[in-house]
Each structure stands twice: as C-alpha cells, then as structure tokens.
Design an enzyme around this catalytic site. Structure first.
Site, PDB file in Angstrom:
ATOM      1  N   THR A 132       0.827  -1.212   0.000  1.00 50.28           N
ATOM      2  CA  THR A 132       0.000   0.000   0.000  1.00 50.28           C
ATOM      3  C   THR A 132       0.861   1.261   0.000  1.00 50.28           C
ATOM      4  O   THR A 132       2.008   1.243   0.469  1.00 50.28           O
ATOM      5  CB  THR A 132      -0.892  -0.010   1.262  1.00 50.28           C
ATOM      6  OG1 THR A 132      -1.455   1.276   1.462  1.00 50.28           O
ATOM      7  CG2 THR A 132      -0.085  -0.344   2.525  1.00 50.28           C
ATOM      8  N   ASP A 133       0.278   2.367  -0.457  1.00 48.02           N
ATOM      9  CA  ASP A 133       0.985   3.651  -0.391  1.00 48.02           C
ATOM     10  C   ASP A 133       1.095   4.162   1.049  1.00 48.02           C
ATOM     11  O   ASP A 133       1.869   5.075   1.326  1.00 48.02           O
ATOM     12  CB  ASP A 133       0.309   4.708  -1.286  1.00 48.02           C
ATOM     13  CG  ASP A 133      -1.135   5.009  -0.919  1.00 48.02           C
ATOM     14  OD1 ASP A 133      -1.679   4.354  -0.002  1.00 48.02           O
ATOM     15  OD2 ASP A 133      -1.726   5.913  -1.549  1.00 48.02           O
ATOM     16  N   GLU A 134       0.315   3.559   1.962  1.00 51.26           N
ATOM     17  CA  GLU A 134       0.293   4.073   3.333  1.00 51.26           C
ATOM     18  C   GLU A 134       1.629   3.871   4.051  1.00 51.26           C
ATOM     19  O   GLU A 134       1.890   4.521   5.063  1.00 51.26           O
ATOM     20  CB  GLU A 134      -0.870   3.443   4.119  1.00 51.26           C
ATOM     21  CG  GLU A 134      -2.198   3.702   3.417  1.00 51.26           C
ATOM     22  CD  GLU A 134      -3.442   3.368   4.225  1.00 51.26           C
ATOM     23  OE1 GLU A 134      -3.373   3.388   5.460  1.00 51.26           O
ATOM     24  OE2 GLU A 134      -4.475   3.089   3.595  1.00 51.26           O
ATOM     25  N   TYR A 157      -1.699  -0.557  10.971  1.00 52.27           N
ATOM     26  CA  TYR A 157      -1.845  -1.217   9.661  1.00 52.27           C
ATOM     27  C   TYR A 157      -0.646  -0.909   8.768  1.00 52.27           C
ATOM     28  O   TYR A 157       0.015  -1.819   8.258  1.00 52.27           O
ATOM     29  CB  TYR A 157      -3.149  -0.750   8.978  1.00 52.27           C
ATOM     30  CG  TYR A 157      -3.199  -1.068   7.494  1.00 52.27           C
ATOM     31  CD1 TYR A 157      -3.215  -2.382   7.031  1.00 52.27           C
ATOM     32  CD2 TYR A 157      -3.217  -0.039   6.528  1.00 52.27           C
ATOM     33  CE1 TYR A 157      -3.246  -2.675   5.667  1.00 52.27           C
ATOM     34  CE2 TYR A 157      -3.255  -0.323   5.167  1.00 52.27           C
ATOM     35  CZ  TYR A 157      -3.268  -1.634   4.742  1.00 52.27           C
ATOM     36  OH  TYR A 157      -3.295  -1.924   3.394  1.00 52.27           O
ATOM     37  N   LYS A 161       2.350  -3.367   7.254  1.00 48.02           N
ATOM     38  CA  LYS A 161       2.602  -3.536   5.819  1.00 48.02           C
ATOM     39  C   LYS A 161       4.050  -3.131   5.491  1.00 48.02           C
ATOM     40  O   LYS A 161       4.729  -3.779   4.695  1.00 48.02           O
ATOM     41  CB  LYS A 161       1.619  -2.699   4.977  1.00 48.02           C
ATOM     42  CG  LYS A 161       0.180  -3.179   5.003  1.00 48.02           C
ATOM     43  CD  LYS A 161      -0.044  -4.563   4.403  1.00 48.02           C
ATOM     44  CE  LYS A 161       0.151  -4.620   2.909  1.00 48.02           C
ATOM     45  NZ  LYS A 161      -0.258  -5.963   2.373  1.00 48.02           N
TER      46      LYS A 161
HETATM   47  P1  NAD Z   1      -9.599  -7.293   2.211  1.00 47.78           P
HETATM   48  O1  NAD Z   1      -9.581  -7.042   3.681  1.00 47.78           O
HETATM   49  O2  NAD Z   1     -10.840  -6.996   1.434  1.00 47.78           O
HETATM   50  O3  NAD Z   1      -9.222  -8.819   1.935  1.00 47.78           O
HETATM   51  C1  NAD Z   1      -8.214  -9.487   2.628  1.00 47.78           C
HETATM   52  C2  NAD Z   1      -8.376 -10.983   2.370  1.00 47.78           C
HETATM   53  O4  NAD Z   1      -7.307 -11.662   3.067  1.00 47.78           O
HETATM   54  C3  NAD Z   1      -9.686 -11.555   2.900  1.00 47.78           C
HETATM   55  O5  NAD Z   1     -10.261 -12.419   1.940  1.00 47.78           O
HETATM   56  C4  NAD Z   1      -9.267 -12.337   4.145  1.00 47.78           C
HETATM   57  O6  NAD Z   1     -10.109 -13.454   4.425  1.00 47.78           O
HETATM   58  C5  NAD Z   1      -7.849 -12.779   3.778  1.00 47.78           C
HETATM   59  N1  NAD Z   1      -7.024 -13.025   4.968  1.00 47.78           N
HETATM   60  C6  NAD Z   1      -6.887 -12.192   6.047  1.00 47.78           C
HETATM   61  N2  NAD Z   1      -6.081 -12.777   6.959  1.00 47.78           N
HETATM   62  C7  NAD Z   1      -5.691 -13.970   6.441  1.00 47.78           C
HETATM   63  C8  NAD Z   1      -4.850 -15.012   6.915  1.00 47.78           C
HETATM   64  N3  NAD Z   1      -4.256 -14.941   8.126  1.00 47.78           N
HETATM   65  N4  NAD Z   1      -4.650 -16.096   6.124  1.00 47.78           N
HETATM   66  C9  NAD Z   1      -5.240 -16.177   4.901  1.00 47.78           C
HETATM   67  N5  NAD Z   1      -6.072 -15.224   4.416  1.00 47.78           N
HETATM   68  C10 NAD Z   1      -6.289 -14.129   5.177  1.00 47.78           C
HETATM   69  O7  NAD Z   1      -8.352  -6.481   1.637  1.00 47.78           O
HETATM   70  P2  NAD Z   1      -8.182  -5.733   0.247  1.00 47.78           P
HETATM   71  O8  NAD Z   1      -8.697  -4.355   0.389  1.00 47.78           O
HETATM   72  O9  NAD Z   1      -8.671  -6.602  -0.845  1.00 47.78           O
HETATM   73  O10 NAD Z   1      -6.591  -5.637   0.188  1.00 47.78           O
HETATM   74  C11 NAD Z   1      -5.816  -6.693  -0.377  1.00 47.78           C
HETATM   75  C12 NAD Z   1      -4.351  -6.345  -0.306  1.00 47.78           C
HETATM   76  O11 NAD Z   1      -4.099  -5.132  -1.006  1.00 47.78           O
HETATM   77  C13 NAD Z   1      -3.830  -6.127   1.118  1.00 47.78           C
HETATM   78  O12 NAD Z   1      -2.547  -6.672   1.208  1.00 47.78           O
HETATM   79  C14 NAD Z   1      -3.804  -4.613   1.270  1.00 47.78           C
HETATM   80  O13 NAD Z   1      -2.804  -4.220   2.188  1.00 47.78           O
HETATM   81  C15 NAD Z   1      -3.473  -4.191  -0.142  1.00 47.78           C
HETATM   82  N6  NAD Z   1      -3.968  -2.861  -0.549  1.00 47.78           N
HETATM   83  C16 NAD Z   1      -5.281  -2.524  -0.383  1.00 47.78           C
HETATM   84  C17 NAD Z   1      -5.734  -1.274  -0.818  1.00 47.78           C
HETATM   85  C18 NAD Z   1      -7.197  -0.879  -0.715  1.00 47.78           C
HETATM   86  O14 NAD Z   1      -7.539   0.247  -1.077  1.00 47.78           O
HETATM   87  N7  NAD Z   1      -8.092  -1.747  -0.277  1.00 47.78           N
HETATM   88  C19 NAD Z   1      -4.838  -0.381  -1.402  1.00 47.78           C
HETATM   89  C20 NAD Z   1      -3.492  -0.762  -1.546  1.00 47.78           C
HETATM   90  C21 NAD Z   1      -3.074  -2.010  -1.120  1.00 47.78           C
HETATM   91  P1  TYD Z   2     -10.721   3.984   4.369  1.00 41.21           P
HETATM   92  O1  TYD Z   2     -11.741   3.576   3.339  1.00 41.21           O
HETATM   93  O2  TYD Z   2     -10.784   3.366   5.725  1.00 41.21           O
HETATM   94  O3  TYD Z   2      -9.285   3.817   3.714  1.00 41.21           O
HETATM   95  P2  TYD Z   2      -7.807   4.284   4.274  1.00 41.21           P
HETATM   96  O4  TYD Z   2      -7.908   4.694   5.673  1.00 41.21           O
HETATM   97  O5  TYD Z   2      -7.032   3.017   4.102  1.00 41.21           O
HETATM   98  O6  TYD Z   2      -7.361   5.387   3.373  1.00 41.21           O
HETATM   99  O7  TYD Z   2     -10.853   5.550   4.554  1.00 41.21           O
HETATM  100  C1  TYD Z   2     -10.689   6.464   3.479  1.00 41.21           C
HETATM  101  C2  TYD Z   2     -10.722   7.868   4.040  1.00 41.21           C
HETATM  102  O8  TYD Z   2     -12.044   8.121   4.555  1.00 41.21           O
HETATM  103  C3  TYD Z   2      -9.785   8.062   5.226  1.00 41.21           C
HETATM  104  O9  TYD Z   2      -9.261   9.391   5.148  1.00 41.21           O
HETATM  105  C4  TYD Z   2     -10.679   7.915   6.439  1.00 41.21           C
HETATM  106  C5  TYD Z   2     -12.011   8.443   5.934  1.00 41.21           C
HETATM  107  N1  TYD Z   2     -13.234   7.816   6.527  1.00 41.21           N
HETATM  108  C6  TYD Z   2     -14.264   8.629   6.992  1.00 41.21           C
HETATM  109  O10 TYD Z   2     -14.196   9.883   6.947  1.00 41.21           O
HETATM  110  N2  TYD Z   2     -15.385   8.019   7.495  1.00 41.21           N
HETATM  111  C7  TYD Z   2     -15.515   6.660   7.563  1.00 41.21           C
HETATM  112  O11 TYD Z   2     -16.545   6.152   8.054  1.00 41.21           O
HETATM  113  C8  TYD Z   2     -14.440   5.841   7.078  1.00 41.21           C
HETATM  114  C9  TYD Z   2     -14.522   4.332   7.115  1.00 41.21           C
HETATM  115  C10 TYD Z   2     -13.323   6.476   6.558  1.00 41.21           C
END
Ligand code: NAD
Ligand code: TYD
Length: 351
Positions: A132-134, A157, A161
């Site tokens: 992630t960019d975070e 988190y 990561k």
């Molecule tokens: P998500 O929470 O929707 O899905 C995570 C999946 O991992 C789920 O299916 C869960 O059951 C599985 N999982 C969790 N713990 C596990 C374990 N111990 N063993 C096996 N499986 C397990 O997450 P997402 O939003 O789809 O993100 C996927 C990946 O991309 C993550 O690594 C996250 O850090 C990265 N990412 C997400 C975003 C975003 O905007 N959502 C952005 C950049 C990077």
């Molecule tokens: P989120 O979807 O949790 O992603 P991330 O924290 O990984 O960027 O949140 C996106 C942005 O929205 C973040 O700045 C937090 C804000 N946010 C709210 O303002 N209200 C909410 O209920 C949630 C879940 C997030």
C-alpha cells in the site's frame, strides 16, 4: 497447466478481482485461491468463476506454518501473488496484534515456504507482494510518493505492511528470492467491504443513515478503480523487473468531503431524490487517531516501463460503483446480516 499461481487473500475485495482476471485471461494457469475467510473474505465475490477448471479454493491461515508448508508440498507452485492481509486502519487501531500476525508473520511464513521449495532453482519463479501507499506516511499539500520515498508509516496497519515489505526485500537481498513489490493507492469498485468509506457511504445513504465523515473531511486520498489495480498486477507479475518496486495510483486525488458530496449527488439521481437530500446525511464525527492528511502516488514508472495507465475517470467509476451496489442488494444484505459466512459451508463443506 503452464503455471500454478497461489493468490492469497483471493476472497477479499482486490484479491477477488485479481483471481477473476487471471482465471479468465489465463486458462492454462492453475489459480489457487488461498484464504482464511476472515470477516473480509467472501467467496460469493467469486461465484461467476468458481466452477472453472483452472480455479481451486483452499481455506487456511497463512500464520499457520505447517499449513503453508503443506500447500507448497501439495501444489508445484511457480508464483505467489500475496494479497492476504488485515486491511482496515480503524481495526488496526483497535487490535494491532492481529495485523502483526497476518501481515508480518503470515508474509514471512510464505517467504520461508517459497524459499525452501524454490531454493535449488529460482528460474521462472516469482513472489509478488501487494502493498500500500500508506507505508510512505503522509504528504502535505504538495508532492507525490515515488518508489524512492522513505518509509514513514503511522498506523498499526501501515507499520505492519511496511514491515512485511522490508521482509520481502530482505529475502531478495539475503537469499536472492525472486520478488517484486507494488504499492497502490486507495481502491474502489464492486465487492468492497461495506465498512470502508465509499461502500459504507453508499449503504448509509440508501438506508437514510448518517454518513460519518472523520474530522473536517479534509483528508485527501488518491482513488483507483479496482480493476485497474488488477490489470497493473497482471502487468507487473508478467513483465515487472525482479527486485523492483512499482507504485500504482490513479492520479486522482479527492478530499473526503468532496468525494462524499459527489457520491450524494449521484445517489440523489439514482434514487430519484430531490437534489441535496443525501447531503443532509453528512455527519462530522471525531477524527481517526493519527489520521494521515494526504496520499498521492506518482505512478509514472509503471506507465513508462510497462505502459499501464488507469482506464476510468473517477466520476464514471463512482457511478459504476453506485450502480453495482444498487443492483447487488443481496450481496450487501448478506454482509450486513452476516449470512455471507454461510456461503462457504453451503458451497464447499458439503461437497
Ligand atoms: P480485504 O480485507 O478486502 O481482503 C483481505 C483478504 O485476506 C480476505 O479475503 C481475508 O479473508 C484474507 N485473509 C486475512 N487474513 C488472512 C490469513 N491470516 N490467512 C489467509 N487469508 C487471510 O483487503 P483488500 O482491500 O482486498 O486488500 C488486499 C491487499 O491489497 C492487502 O494486502 C492490502 O494491504 C493491499 N492494498 C489494499 C488497498 C485498498 O484500497 N483496499 C490499497 C493498496 C493495497
Ligand atoms: P478507508 O476507506 O478506511 O481507507 P484508508 O484509511 O485506508 O485510506 O478511509 C478512506 C478515508 O475516509 C480516510 O481518510 C478515512 C475516511 N473515513 C471517513 O471519513 N469516514 C468513515 O466512516 C471511514 C470508514 C473512513
């Protein structure tokens, strides 16, 4: 089959899009979806491909060393695309240790298993870590994260990561494990778990419930259509340079409050409400602790080296997202009622 690829976290939001893309695009690859099915894992995300011959699902926990080793004994694995993670910042603030276990220990377990299996011959093998960019921390009003930006994570988190990214690089530097990493900005689109901002707001607007906006809503995120992330992963898996990092982002920055107002406007139109109706649901709530002000990705390396670019304008993508959530009420209701958990038992345990 030409290749066997394990995709971890394939039942989650982004993972399900990656699994779908690979299963459909590469009929001669066996795609093994390895997922623990935590609260965030939902096999209903993959209903349309679950009967395909080149797809299989394995339920298990990447923290369980024996389980992970057994999987690598069972399948002749050529590649790992590692998405499994605890992914929600607010949950990490409430319970950091789970993030250490899955995101750090789970990743190291996978690295160990691949190293053990592949160490005599790394040819055509790849461990692809999705991050992630975070990890880069927070930007002020100017500038972008590049692949050279120093890590500065602030939430449990992002710290977990960042740690996993360091382990992946350490395995490359120490053991020459063939790895690649990508760091992506915020994704949006279908199958997004409805505790994250966009699906939560859509669901609340639909049900006339308050939309919780943290602080003043001035935090900025760079939003990317989830299928564009999946396409980037495909490009990097096949053509990325071993040992390299690629940033992925939408060049699409939005202040949370502006995003929510745009969403309210779209929802008013779709639900045939008077203009301004949904905006009245906006509720400013206590800010997230350690809330990063701004994320913005410079994805020009990915564009220059691999020709990738985002396919959708945000307004179009957000409307498509709203349409999807309104057309898939059953999917959403199954999550909010908790009954999505039964899907695995019905689909898999009685076979
Ligand atoms: P998500 O929470 O929707 O899905 C995570 C999946 O991992 C789920 O299916 C869960 O059951 C599985 N999982 C969790 N713990 C596990 C374990 N111990 N063993 C096996 N499986 C397990 O997450 P997402 O939003 O789809 O993100 C996927 C990946 O991309 C993550 O690594 C996250 O850090 C990265 N990412 C997400 C975003 C975003 O905007 N959502 C952005 C950049 C990077
Ligand atoms: P989120 O979807 O949790 O992603 P991330 O924290 O990984 O960027 O949140 C996106 C942005 O929205 C973040 O700045 C937090 C804000 N946010 C709210 O303002 N209200 C909410 O209920 C949630 C879940 C997030």
């Amino acid at each position: 089959m030409k290749k066997t690829i394990i995709i971890t976290g394939g039942a989650g939001f982004i993972g399900s899009h990656v699994v779908r893309l690979f299963v459909n695009k590469y009929p001669d690859y066996l795609i093994v979806n390895l997922d623990k099915l935590t609260y965030a894992g939902n096999l209903a995300n993959l209903k349309d491909i679950e009967e395909k011959d080149n797809y299989t699902f394995v339920k298990g926990d990447i923290v369980d060393t024996t389980f992970v080793q057994n999987i690598f004994d069972e399948f002749a694995v050529d590649g790992v695309i590692h998405l499994a993670a605890e992914s929600h910042v607010d949950r990490s603030i409430a319970n950091p240790i789970e993030f250490v276990m899955t995101n750090v220990v789970g990743t190291v377990n996978l690295l160990n298993a691949t190293r053990t299996k592949w160490k005599d011959n790394y040819k055509d093998k790849l461990f692809y870590h999705i991050s992630t960019d975070e990890v880069y921390g927070a930007l002020g009003n100017e500038g972008f994260f590049t692949e050279e930006t120093k890590y500065d994570p602030h939430s449990p988190y992002s710290a977990s990561k960042a740690s996993s990214d360091h382990f992946v690089r350490a395995y490359h530097d120490t053991y020459k494990l063939p790895v690649v990493i990508s760091n992506c900005s915020n994704n949006y689109g279908p199958y997004h778990f409805p505790e994250k901002l966009i699906p939560l707001a859509i669901n609340n607007i639909k049900n006339n419930k308050p939309i919780p906006v943290y602080g003043k809503g001035e935090n900025v995120r760079d939003w990317l259509w989830v299928e564009d992330h999946a396409r980037a992963i495909d490009a990097i898996y096949h053509n990325g340079k071993i040992g390299d990092t690629y940033n992925i982002g939408g060049f699409n920055e939005w202040k949370n409050i502006d995003l929510i107002k745009l969403l309210c406007k779209i929802m008013d139109e779709k639900l045939h409400r008077d203009p301004g109706t949904s905006e009245k649901l906006i509720a400013y709530v206590t800010d997230r602790a350690g809330h990063d002000l701004r994320y913005a990705i410079d994805a020009s390396k990915l564009n220059t080296e691999l020709g990738w670019q985002p396919s959708l304008q945000f307004e179009e993508g957000l409307e498509k997202t709203v349409d999807w959530y309104l057309a898939n009420e059953e999917w959403l209701n199954n999550i909010t009622s908790g009954s999505y958990k039964k899907y695995y038992e019905e689909q898999y345990e009685n076979r």
